[in-house]
Design a protein around this motif. Structure first.
Motif, PDB file in Angstrom:
ATOM      1  N   THR A 136      10.075  11.580   1.153  1.00  0.00           N
ATOM      2  CA  THR A 136      10.439  10.185   0.916  1.00  0.00           C
ATOM      3  C   THR A 136      11.200  10.045  -0.393  1.00  0.00           C
ATOM      4  O   THR A 136      10.766  10.565  -1.432  1.00  0.00           O
ATOM      5  CB  THR A 136       9.188   9.285   0.863  1.00  0.00           C
ATOM      6  OG1 THR A 136       8.465   9.419   2.091  1.00  0.00           O
ATOM      7  CG2 THR A 136       9.577   7.833   0.662  1.00  0.00           C
ATOM      8  N   GLU A 137      12.329   9.368  -0.348  1.00  0.00           N
ATOM      9  CA  GLU A 137      13.142   9.135  -1.537  1.00  0.00           C
ATOM     10  C   GLU A 137      13.432   7.645  -1.694  1.00  0.00           C
ATOM     11  O   GLU A 137      13.719   6.958  -0.706  1.00  0.00           O
ATOM     12  CB  GLU A 137      14.472   9.887  -1.467  1.00  0.00           C
ATOM     13  CG  GLU A 137      14.331  11.397  -1.523  1.00  0.00           C
ATOM     14  CD  GLU A 137      15.682  12.095  -1.618  1.00  0.00           C
ATOM     15  OE1 GLU A 137      16.723  11.416  -1.417  1.00  0.00           O
ATOM     16  OE2 GLU A 137      15.709  13.315  -1.875  1.00  0.00           O
ATOM     17  N   PRO A 180       5.759  10.787  -8.393  1.00  0.00           N
ATOM     18  CA  PRO A 180       7.051  11.220  -7.831  1.00  0.00           C
ATOM     19  C   PRO A 180       7.876  12.060  -8.791  1.00  0.00           C
ATOM     20  O   PRO A 180       7.819  11.880 -10.011  1.00  0.00           O
ATOM     21  CB  PRO A 180       7.752   9.887  -7.529  1.00  0.00           C
ATOM     22  CG  PRO A 180       7.091   8.882  -8.420  1.00  0.00           C
ATOM     23  CD  PRO A 180       5.681   9.322  -8.560  1.00  0.00           C
ATOM     24  N   ALA A 181       8.623  12.986  -8.222  1.00  0.00           N
ATOM     25  CA  ALA A 181       9.656  13.684  -8.987  1.00  0.00           C
ATOM     26  C   ALA A 181      10.789  12.710  -9.238  1.00  0.00           C
ATOM     27  O   ALA A 181      11.030  11.794  -8.450  1.00  0.00           O
ATOM     28  CB  ALA A 181      10.164  14.891  -8.193  1.00  0.00           C
ATOM     29  N   THR A 207       0.829  -1.209   0.000  1.00  0.00           N
ATOM     30  CA  THR A 207       0.000   0.000   0.000  1.00  0.00           C
ATOM     31  C   THR A 207       0.857   1.250   0.000  1.00  0.00           C
ATOM     32  O   THR A 207       0.564   2.238  -0.694  1.00  0.00           O
ATOM     33  CB  THR A 207      -0.945  -0.008   1.222  1.00  0.00           C
ATOM     34  OG1 THR A 207      -1.776  -1.171   1.169  1.00  0.00           O
ATOM     35  CG2 THR A 207      -1.816   1.231   1.251  1.00  0.00           C
ATOM     36  N   TRP A 208       1.934   1.227   0.780  1.00  0.00           N
ATOM     37  CA  TRP A 208       2.855   2.377   0.815  1.00  0.00           C
ATOM     38  C   TRP A 208       3.463   2.626  -0.560  1.00  0.00           C
ATOM     39  O   TRP A 208       3.480   3.768  -1.041  1.00  0.00           O
ATOM     40  CB  TRP A 208       3.958   2.118   1.840  1.00  0.00           C
ATOM     41  CG  TRP A 208       5.151   3.005   1.649  1.00  0.00           C
ATOM     42  CD1 TRP A 208       5.271   4.324   1.995  1.00  0.00           C
ATOM     43  CD2 TRP A 208       6.384   2.650   0.996  1.00  0.00           C
ATOM     44  NE1 TRP A 208       6.504   4.810   1.605  1.00  0.00           N
ATOM     45  CE2 TRP A 208       7.202   3.805   0.997  1.00  0.00           C
ATOM     46  CE3 TRP A 208       6.868   1.477   0.433  1.00  0.00           C
ATOM     47  CZ2 TRP A 208       8.476   3.807   0.441  1.00  0.00           C
ATOM     48  CZ3 TRP A 208       8.135   1.471  -0.115  1.00  0.00           C
ATOM     49  CH2 TRP A 208       8.920   2.628  -0.109  1.00  0.00           C
ATOM     50  N   LEU A 209       3.956   1.580  -1.226  1.00  0.00           N
ATOM     51  CA  LEU A 209       4.595   1.765  -2.524  1.00  0.00           C
ATOM     52  C   LEU A 209       3.580   2.232  -3.560  1.00  0.00           C
ATOM     53  O   LEU A 209       3.885   3.124  -4.374  1.00  0.00           O
ATOM     54  CB  LEU A 209       5.260   0.468  -2.990  1.00  0.00           C
ATOM     55  CG  LEU A 209       5.964   0.531  -4.349  1.00  0.00           C
ATOM     56  CD1 LEU A 209       7.063   1.598  -4.351  1.00  0.00           C
ATOM     57  CD2 LEU A 209       6.549  -0.828  -4.720  1.00  0.00           C
ATOM     58  N   PHE A 219       2.994   5.870  -2.991  1.00  0.00           N
ATOM     59  CA  PHE A 219       4.153   6.648  -3.412  1.00  0.00           C
ATOM     60  C   PHE A 219       4.139   6.849  -4.930  1.00  0.00           C
ATOM     61  O   PHE A 219       4.302   7.970  -5.426  1.00  0.00           O
ATOM     62  CB  PHE A 219       5.434   5.934  -2.970  1.00  0.00           C
ATOM     63  CG  PHE A 219       6.706   6.601  -3.394  1.00  0.00           C
ATOM     64  CD1 PHE A 219       7.322   7.543  -2.588  1.00  0.00           C
ATOM     65  CD2 PHE A 219       7.308   6.269  -4.610  1.00  0.00           C
ATOM     66  CE1 PHE A 219       8.513   8.162  -2.983  1.00  0.00           C
ATOM     67  CE2 PHE A 219       8.488   6.881  -5.005  1.00  0.00           C
ATOM     68  CZ  PHE A 219       9.094   7.829  -4.196  1.00  0.00           C
ATOM     69  N   LEU A 220       3.951   5.773  -5.670  1.00  0.00           N
ATOM     70  CA  LEU A 220       3.963   5.877  -7.126  1.00  0.00           C
ATOM     71  C   LEU A 220       2.752   6.654  -7.633  1.00  0.00           C
ATOM     72  O   LEU A 220       2.855   7.457  -8.574  1.00  0.00           O
ATOM     73  CB  LEU A 220       3.995   4.480  -7.748  1.00  0.00           C
ATOM     74  CG  LEU A 220       5.252   3.659  -7.470  1.00  0.00           C
ATOM     75  CD1 LEU A 220       5.070   2.224  -7.963  1.00  0.00           C
ATOM     76  CD2 LEU A 220       6.480   4.293  -8.123  1.00  0.00           C
TER      77      LEU A 220
END
Length: 252
Positions: free
Chosen positions: A129-130, A113-114, A103-105, A108-109
């Motif tokens: 987050t990087e 994302p930059a 779920t986190w990934l 994030f996507l």
């Protein structure tokens, strides 16, 4: 210029203009990236043990995984950010911790994302987050631990029939788990001398459509008993003694 070209150029782009893919970056196209560091506000953000973030962008499509379910999406580029749409996460019954990481990934996507790219290293960033990823050399995928997606199945003297995502298999040690098409599969899978001996295969008991049932029967026809396997780079063929075969591909 197609979407993939716009993505893989990355650091060679102007602010909002997609440049042509330079010859020096041609090797980035269709390349698998794997995380080497994940940080949150400058501090390490640990992943679950024995998991990494894997990502591949191919022809406008994105595949990503962090040890659990496969995440797929359409992807484009806008200025310095990826534009991720039609994001979908498979729903294999992993444990609570793995579900949270998936779920986190996906979040994030999906946030767009930059990105920056230098040589074979890719950096994705959302707020604090990087995820830093390194390109992996193209090589034969290992049988064990690889996420194998079913592309088609075939019988002797008949043309292959396309498979359906999310049908897939993952072999680990002496076990196999994955999706038949609608139901989820797990059981024993022992590799010996170019063959895999399957035993104790069990599935969930979902209500499935007729097309899913027929595909699941076709998969079980190959996985019951022993099947030989042929592994070639990112392709895996499993063949039963009667010649019925499953044809699978690794997305990473």
């Amino acid at each position: 210029m197609n979407t993939l070209t716009g993505i893989v150029v990355m650091g060679a782009m102007a602010a909002s203009t997609v440049a042509a893919l330079p010859a020096t970056a041609a090797g980035v196209e269709d390349q698998t990236f794997q995380s080497v560091a994940v940080t949150q506000d400058g501090q390490p953000r640990p992943l679950l043990p024995d998991t990494v973030v894997q990502l591949r962008i191919t022809d406008g499509g994105l595949h990503a995984r962090a040890g659990g379910n496969l995440i797929t999406a359409r992807v484009g580029v806008e200025s310095t950010h990826l534009v991720v749409t039609d994001l979908h996460t498979a729903d294999a019954p992993y444990g609570t911790g793995q579900h949270a990481q998936d779920t986190w990934l996906a979040g994030f996507l999906g946030a767009g994302p930059a990105w920056t790219q230098h040589d074979d290293e890719l950096l994705l960033r959302v707020d604090g987050t990087e995820i830093r990823l390194a390109g992996l050399p193209e090589s034969d995928r290992p049988l064990l631990g690889t996420y194998w997606i079913l592309e088609s199945y075939s019988r002797p003297d008949s043309p292959p029939t396309p498979g359906r995502v999310p049908a897939h298999l993952v072999f680990q040690d002496d076990e196999v788990q994955g999706a038949l098409s609608c139901n989820w599969l797990s059981g024993q899978a022992v590799v010996v001398d170019g063959a895999i001996a399957f035993a104790g295969l069990g599935t969930t008991k979902r209500m499935c459509q007729q097309a899913d049932i027929m595909l699941e029967i076709a998969i079980f026809d190959v996985l019951e008993g022993e099947a030989t396997f042929d592994l070639d780079t990112d392709r895996l063929d499993l063949t039963a003694p009667d010649g019925r075969s499953l044809h699978l591909r690794a997305p990473f």
